[in-house]
Design an enzyme around this catalytic site. Structure first.
Site, PDB file in Angstrom:
ATOM      1  N   GLY A 189       0.807  -1.212   0.000  1.00  0.00           N
ATOM      2  CA  GLY A 189       0.000   0.000   0.000  1.00  0.00           C
ATOM      3  C   GLY A 189       0.838   1.258   0.000  1.00  0.00           C
ATOM      4  O   GLY A 189       0.509   2.234  -0.685  1.00  0.00           O
ATOM      5  N   ALA A 228      -5.883   0.531   5.636  1.00  0.00           N
ATOM      6  CA  ALA A 228      -4.585  -0.121   5.400  1.00  0.00           C
ATOM      7  C   ALA A 228      -4.538  -0.418   3.909  1.00  0.00           C
ATOM      8  O   ALA A 228      -5.074  -1.431   3.444  1.00  0.00           O
ATOM      9  CB  ALA A 228      -4.461  -1.390   6.229  1.00  0.00           C
ATOM     10  N   THR A 229      -3.945   0.536   3.153  1.00  0.00           N
ATOM     11  CA  THR A 229      -3.995   0.411   1.699  1.00  0.00           C
ATOM     12  C   THR A 229      -3.265  -0.821   1.189  1.00  0.00           C
ATOM     13  O   THR A 229      -3.556  -1.311   0.097  1.00  0.00           O
ATOM     14  CB  THR A 229      -3.393   1.672   1.046  1.00  0.00           C
ATOM     15  N   CYS A 230      -2.269  -1.302   1.984  1.00  0.00           N
ATOM     16  CA  CYS A 230      -1.552  -2.492   1.531  1.00  0.00           C
ATOM     17  C   CYS A 230      -2.451  -3.716   1.511  1.00  0.00           C
ATOM     18  O   CYS A 230      -2.203  -4.680   0.799  1.00  0.00           O
ATOM     19  CB  CYS A 230      -0.338  -2.752   2.427  1.00  0.00           C
ATOM     20  N   MET A 231      -3.541  -3.675   2.313  1.00  0.00           N
ATOM     21  CA  MET A 231      -4.475  -4.800   2.369  1.00  0.00           C
ATOM     22  C   MET A 231      -5.829  -4.447   1.760  1.00  0.00           C
ATOM     23  O   MET A 231      -6.756  -5.246   1.826  1.00  0.00           O
ATOM     24  CB  MET A 231      -4.693  -5.227   3.829  1.00  0.00           C
TER      25      MET A 231
END
Length: 1034
Positions: free
Chosen positions: A720, A1000-1003
Site C-alpha cells: 500500500g 490499510a492500503t496495503c491490504m
C-alpha cells in the site's frame, strides 16, 4: 596324360554358367562395333574435308573473280569514279552491279569508292525544292519503278552504306554525330545521306527496302552504331545526329499499319528491344521521341510487348553493363516517352492498358530505388518482412538510370495515367454492360498491378501524395471495391487481371493499392473534411470499409494464411512469389488502415467499437494467442483490434503473471528498500531507483516515507505504501511546475520541448519517468495521469499527423487548414519552409527542408509544407524526450505488449476509466471482518452513503482505501486482495464513535467504526478521504 603339377593348364570354369565360346563371341562383337565406329569417323572426316576444300576453293575463286571485276570497274569508270555520270545509276548500266559484287566494307579502296558513289548520288538528286528529291531519285534509277533489278540494287546499295558504317564504327565513332554541313563531311555522314535518300517514304520501293533491312536486323546494327558513338552524341547535346534520327524515323514508320506492307519482325530484333534498351536514348536522339509518340509507333510496340507471353529476358539484348541492364533501360525510356504521350493526351485507353502491363513486369524485376529521405523499402513492406532469398542479389542501378525512372513517375504522369485508365477513358460505345464491366475490371487490375509494384520499388514520398491529393484514385477504387463486395463479383477482376492467377482473391490488388493511398490521405485530412463534409468517403461507406477490411484480414491471417515465410526486397523473389507477397502486403496495409480508422473513431465515434472485432475470435483463439509462435499470437501482434479489449487486457495480465512467476525472478527482491522524503520525493526516487537493474525493477520495491520533520512515517510497506509512493511521485514529476511536461488546452500532458533549458539531466529524468510509469503498469497500479494522445503514440513508436494537431496547437491548426483550402496564389503570402520555435521567450527559426529559407510555399507544395509543419510540432520537437521516456518504459513493458492497445486503450491501461464508479460491483466483491457481515445495518448504511457521494468523492474514497483513485479495468473482482471492511472497535462508545475511519492500503482494508447514523458516517468519511494526511492518519 599324367598330372604335371602345373595349375596353369587347368580348364577354366565360368561360375555364371556361360561357355567360353559365348564370352569370346561378345568380345568379338564389341571389337567389331569399335572398328565400325572408327571407319564411320574416318568417312565423316573425309567428307568434312571435301566440304571445307570445296568452300575454300569457291571463296578463292570468288575472291579472284571480285579482284578481276574490281580491275575492270576501275578501268571502265576510273579509280576515283571520274567517268561516272547519271546514266550509270540506271537499270541498263553495270556500274552498280559491279560495285556491289566486289565491294567489301573492310577494303579501304572499296569504301572510298562507295563514299564517292554516295556523293554522286546526292549530287545528281540535289534540288532546291526538297519535295522533288524523291522524284529525281526515282528518275535516276529508272522509270521502271517495279523493275526487280532496280529493287535489288537499291536494297543492296542501302545496306552496303549502313553495313560500312557498322563495321567501321570504332574508327568513325567521332564522326557519327558530327554537325559538319560542308562538302568535306566525314565519310559516315555521306553514307548516311545516301541511305536516307533511298529510304524516302515516297519512293515506290520503300516497303520492300525496309522489309529487307528488317530481315538484316537493322535495329541491332543501329544499336551497336549508337552505343559506339554515344559519348560523342552526348557531348554534342543530341544536336548532330539528324541523319541517323531521320533514317530511324523512316524505318520505324513501317509498322504494318495503313498502306504499309512490311511484316512484323521478331520482337527480339525490333525497335523496342534493340533501340529502347540503349541508356538515355532520348538524349542521344531527342527528336526521335516526338516521332515515336505521334506516329503510333509507341502504341504499336507497347501492344506487341504486352502480348509477349515469354519472359522479357529472352527478347532483350545482352546488358551493356551491370549498372545499365537492358530491362531497366527499356523501362526508363518507355516511362519517359509515355509520360510525354500522357502530357499531350495522346495515350488512349488501350495504350494505357498495354503500358501498365509492360511497366509492371519491368518494375517487378527492378532493384528498389532508395529514397532521398529516411524512408526505405522496409517501411513499404513492414519491419519484419524478409523472405525466401532464392534468387541472386540484384546489383544496384546507375544513379543516372534511377533518376530517369523516378523522375518519369512524377505528378503529371501518375495523374494522367490514372485518368487514362480510370477517369472516363473506358470505352463507352459498346452498349453491352458486361463488356463495360470487363473493361472496368481490366483497368482497375492494370492500374493496381502497376501501382502495387511501384510502391515496392519507388520511394513512397515520390508517389503517394500525388495519388492521394491530385487524383480521384481513392474514390474510383472505393466505388469498385464497394460494388464488387455488394454484388459479390470479385471473380471478374481475377479473370481479367494477368498479374495474379485466376484463383487468387479478387480483392487483393485493389486493397493493396487503396489501403496505403487512403491511409496517406488520412494523415493530412482535417477533422471538418472527415466528420462534417465526409470527404473523400461518407461515414456510412467507412463503416462498410471497416467490415470489408476486417473480413479480408481475418481471411488472409487466420483462414488462409501465407505461412511462416519472410519476405525480402529481392525483386526476383517477389516475382516468383507474387500471390504470397501481395497477400502479405495487404495484411500489413489493411492492418495499418484499420488502426488509423480506429484512431479516428476514438476521437469522435462514428462506428461501434465492436465493428473492428473479428467474428471468429473465440475461447480457442484466445488460448492460442497466449502461446508464442502460434498463428493467433501473430494475428494479435499484427492486428490486435480484431480481438476485444477485455480479452487483450486478460492476455496482458496473464503475460505479466507469467513473468512474475518465472523461476529465479524473486532472487533480489529483498534488496530494494528505500527511504523517500515526501518533500523531495522526485529527487530521492531518481537518485535511488534509476540505478536499479532491470531484474530488480521487476521485483518488490519497499518504500519508507520520511515526513517534513525528518521522521519515518508509521506503517510497514506491504504494497500500500508503494502504491501511495507511485501516485505521489507521478503527481510530482508530471506537474507542469517542474518543467518536464506541458499541458494542452484540454489539460493533457506531453513532454516540454524546452525541458533541456530547465534541467541539465532532463533526458535522464524522462528515462526515469518511463521506468516509473512502466513499473505502475507492471504492478497493475493505475495512476491519474491524463496523457495527450500524440504523446501516447510515441510509446508505440508511431508518427503523428495533422489531425492530431488541434489538441496541441489549435491556432496553428486553423492556420494550416486555411492554407490547405486557400484558393488564391499562395506565393503572394510570402511563406517559406521555415518554422519559428518559441520557448521561454526565445525565438529560433528552423528550416523544414534543406535551404528551406529560400523555398517559397506555393500551391503545388502546400501539402508538403502542412505535413512538415505538423510533423515538426508533433514529432520532431519532442522526439528526444519521447525516445528516452519510451526506453525507460520498455524496460518493464516490452513494445510488443504496448502494441496490443491503441492510444485510447493505453490511457485506460495507465489510468483506468473515469467515466463511472460501479458501487454495486465493489459491493459484490467485498469481504467483511470484525463482526461485520453483508446484512449488518452499518454495512447497509455504508453502501447507501457511498452511493450518494459525487463521482469525485467516490474516487477519493477508492484512493483512501486502496492507494489508487481508479479501479481495476476488469472490475473489482481483480482487486488483489479483495476490498475488506473491518469493524474498528468492539463497542459503540462515544469515544469510538468520534474516531475517523482509517485504512490499510496495503491490504485494501477499511477500518470502519459502527456509526449510528448516515449523517455521522458521511461526515466522518468525507473528512477522512479529504485529509490527505499520509499514513500517519492510520
Amino acid at each position: 596324360m599324367f598330372f604335371s603339377g602345373d595349375p596353369s593348364n587347368r580348364k577354366r570354369v565360368d561360375l555364371g554358367g556361360r561357355s567360353s565360346k559365348e564370352r569370346d563371341r561378345n568380345k568379338l562383337l564389341e571389337q567389331a562395333k569399335i572398328e565400325r565406329s572408327k571407319r564411320l569417323w574416318l568417312r565423316q572426316q573425309n567428307s568434312a574435308a571435301l566440304v571445307i576444300q570445296k568452300f575454300f576453293r569457291g571463296r578463292r575463286v570468288v575472291k579472284t573473280e571480285r579482284g578481276n571485276v574490281r580491275e575492270q570497274f576501275y578501268d571502265t569508270y576510273g579509280k576515283n569514279c571520274e567517268r561516272v555520270d547519271r546514266q550509270c545509276f540506271g537499270p541498263d548500266s553495270d556500274f552498280l552491279q559491279k560495285l556491289l559484287f566486289f565491294f567489301s566494307p573492310r577494303n579501304a579502296s572499296d569504301l572510298s569508292t562507295l563514299v564517292k558513289t554516295c556523293d554522286m548520288l546526292s549530287e545528281f538528286t540535289k534540288d532546291p525544292n526538297t519535295d522533288r528529291v524523291a522524284e529525281r531519285t526515282l528518275n535516276l534509277f529508272g522509270d521502271s519503278c517495279t523493275h526487280a533489278l532496280v529493287n535489288y540494287r537499291v536494297k543492296k546499295f542501302t545496306y552496303a552504306c549502313i553495313q560500312s558504317i557498322h563495321l567501321n564504327r570504332d574508327q568513325c565513332k567521332d564522326q557519327l554525330f558530327s554537325t559538319s554541313l560542308d562538302w568535306d563531311q566525314p565519310p559516315s555522314i555521306r553514307l548516311l545521306k545516301a541511305a536516307k535518300l533511298l529510304i524516302h517514304h515516297k519512293l515506290p520501293w520503300s516497303c520492300n527496302l525496309i522489309s529487307y533491312l528488317l530481315r538484316q536486323n537493322i535495329f541491332k546494327i543501329f544499336r551497336e552504331i549508337i552505343i559506339t558513338g554515344k559519348e560523342s552524341a552526348l557531348s554534342e547535346g543530341g544536336s548532330g545526329n539528324v541523319l541517323l534520327m531521320d533514317i530511324l524515323t523512316l524505318v520505324i514508320a513501317h509498322t504494318g499499319q495503313g498502306l504499309c506492307v512490311c511484316p512484323d519482325i521478331d520482337l527480339q530484333w525490333s525497335f523496342a528491344s534493340q533501340i529502347l534498351t540503349i541508356p538515355s536514348v532520348w538524349k542521344i536522339l531527342p527528336s526521335l521521341k516526338e516521332v515515336y509518340v505521334s506516329h503510333g509507333s509507341c502504341q504499336h510496340y507497347l501492344h506487341r510487348m504486352a502480348a509477349c507471353t515469354q519472359s522479357f529476358e529472352t527478347v532483350l539484348p545482352v546488358d551493356i553493363s551491370s549498372e545499365f541492364p537492358s530491362y531497366a533501360c527499356l523501362l526508363g525510356n518507355t516511362l519517359e516517352v509515355v509520360r510525354d504521350a500522357l502530357s499531350r493526351d495522346a495515350c488512349p485507353y488501350d495504350m494505357a492498358i498495354d503500358f501498365a502491363s509492360v511497366a509492371t513486369l519491368l518494375l517487378e524485376v527492378l532493384p528498389p530505388i532508395q529514397s532521398s529521405y529516411a524512408e526505405s523499402i522496409e517501411e513499404i513492406t513492414g519491419e519484419d518482412d524478409m523472405v525466401i532469398d532464392e534468387a541472386p542479389a540484384v546489383l544496384p542501378l546507375s544513379k543516372e538510370l534511377e533518376k530517369q525512372i523516378s523522375d518519369a513517375i512524377d505528378l503529371t504522369f501518375l495523374r494522367k495515367l490514372t485518368e487514362a485508365l480510370l477517369g472516363g477513358s473506358l470505352p463507352v460505345a459498346d452498349s453491352s454492360k458486361d463488356k463495360n464491366k470487363d473493361n472496368e475490371a481490366a483497368a482497375v487490375g492494370a492500374v493496381c498491378s502497376f501501382l502495387h509494384v511501384t510502391f515496392t520499388i519507388i520511394p513512397l514520398e515520390n508517389v503517394m501524395t500525388v495519388l492521394a491529393y491530385r487524383t480521384e484514385l481513392v474514390s474510383v477504387l472505393w466505388s469498385f471495391i464497394k460494388r464488387s463486395h455488394v454484388d459479390k463479383k470479385w471473380s471478374s477482376l481475377s479473370q481479367v487481371s494477368p498479374y495474379l492467377p485466376a484463383d487468387a482473391f479478387g480483392w487483393l490488388l485493389p486493397l493493396a493499392v487503396f489501403c496505403p493511398v487512403y491511409k496517406h490521405m488520412l494523415m493530412i485530412i482535417d477533422n471538418e473534411e472527415f466528420y462534417e463534409q465526409e470527404k473523400p468517403l461518407p461515414l456510412n461507406d467507412i463503416r462498410l470499409l471497416i467490415v470489408i477490411l476486417r473480413q479480408a484480414l481475418w481471411q488472409i491471417l487466420w483462414l488462409n494464411p501465407v505461412g511462416p515465410m519472410k519476405f525480402s526486397t529481392n525483386s526476383f523473389s517477389l516475382k516468383k512469389h507474387r500471390v504470397e507477397f501481395v497477400q502479405h502486403r495487404v495484411s500489413v496495409v489493411a492492418s495499418e488502415l484499420l488502426s488509423q480508422l480506429q484512431h479516428w473513431n476514438n476521437r469522435r465515434q462514428f462506428a461501434q467499437p465492436t465493428d473492428f472485432h473479428a467474428d471468429g475470435v473465440n475461447d480457442h483463439f484466445i488460448s492460442q494467442a497466449m502461446i508464442e509462435n502460434t498463428r493467433a499470437y501473430d494475428i494479435l501482434k499484427q492486428a490486435p483490434f480484431l480481438v476485444p479489449f477485455t480479452s487483450r487486457v486478460k492476455l496482458f495480465t496473464s503475460r505479466l503473471a507469467a513473468i512474475k512467476d518465472r523461476p529465479g525472478s524473486h532472487a533480489l527482491f529483498n534488496r530494494s528498500s528505500f527511504k523517500i522524503r515526501r518533500d523531495h520525493i522526485l529527487e530521492d526516487a531518481f537518485s535511488q531507483l534509476s540505478t536499479l537493474p532491470e531484474e530488480d525493477l521487476r521485483g518488490v520495491i519497499r518504500v519508507t516515507f520520511v515526513n517534513e520533520f525528518g521522521e519515518e512515517e508509521a506503517g510497514i510497506d506491504g504494497g500500500g505504501i508503494f502504491k501511495d509512493f507511485m501516485e505521489n511521485i507521478t503527481r510530482a514529476a508530471f506537474d507542469m511546475q517542474y518543467g518536464l511536461f506541458k499541458e494542452t488546452i484540454d489539460h493533457l500532458l506531453y513532454p516540454n520541448p524546452g525541458s533541456g533549458m530547465i534541467h541539465e539531466q532532463h533526458l535522464q529524468f524522462f528515462h526515469f519517468l518511463g521506468i516509473i510509469l512502466g513499473k505502475a503498469m507492471y504492478e497493475g497500479i493505475l495512476v491519474d495521469i491524463p496523457f495527450a494522445t500524440f504523446f501516447l503514440s510515441k510509446l508505440k513508436q508511431k508518427s503523428n499527423h495533422l489531425n492530431d494537431l488541434p489538441s496541441l496547437d489549435p491556432e496553428l491548426y486553423r492556420h494550416l487548414i486555411f492554407l490547405k483550402h486557400y484558393e488564391g496564389d499562395l506565393a503572394d503570402l510570402e511563406l517559406y519552409f521555415v518554422i519559428v520555435n518559441n520557448e521561454f521567450g526565445e525565438q529560433k527559426a528552423e528550416e523544414l527542408i534543406p535551404d528551406g529559407k529560400n523555398v517559397r510555399v506555393v500551391n503545388s507544395n502546400v501539402i508538403q509544407f502542412i505535413h512538415l509543419v505538423s510533423n515538426h510540432r508533433l514529432n520532431t520537437q519532442i522526439r528526444q524526450q519521447s525516445l528516452y521516456f519510451s526506453k525507460g518504459f520498455q524496460k518493464l513493458i516490452p513494445k510488443d505488449w504496448v502494441d496490443l492497445f491503441n492510444e485510447h486503450e493505453l490511457q485506460l491501461m495507465i489510468s483506468g476509466s473515469v467515466d463511472n464508479f460501479d458501487v454495486d460491483d465493489l459491493r459484490a466483491n467485498t469481504n467483511y471482518a470484525g463482526g461485520y457481515h453483508r446484512e449488518h445495518y452499518v454495512i447497509e448504511m455504508f453502501w447507501e452513503v457511498l452511493k450518494s457521494f459525487s463521482l469525485e468523492n467516490q474516487h477519493k474514497f477508492l484512493k483512501f482505501v486502496t492507494g489508487c483513485s481508479r479501479g481495476p479495468l476488469l472490475g473489482f473482482k481483480n482487486l488483489e486482495p479483495l476490498f475488506c471492511i473491518q469493524r474498528a472497535a468492539g463497542s459503540a462508545s462515544e469515544e469510538v464513535l468520534d474516531r475517523l475511519p482509517t485504512s490499510a492500503t496495503c491490504m485494501n482494508l477499511l477500518k470502519l467504526p459502527p456509526y449510528r447514523s448516515k449523517e455521522q458516517m458521511e461526515r466522518k468519511l468525507l473528512y477522512a478521504i479529504n485529509a490527505d494526511a499520509g499514513f500517519d492518519l492510520s
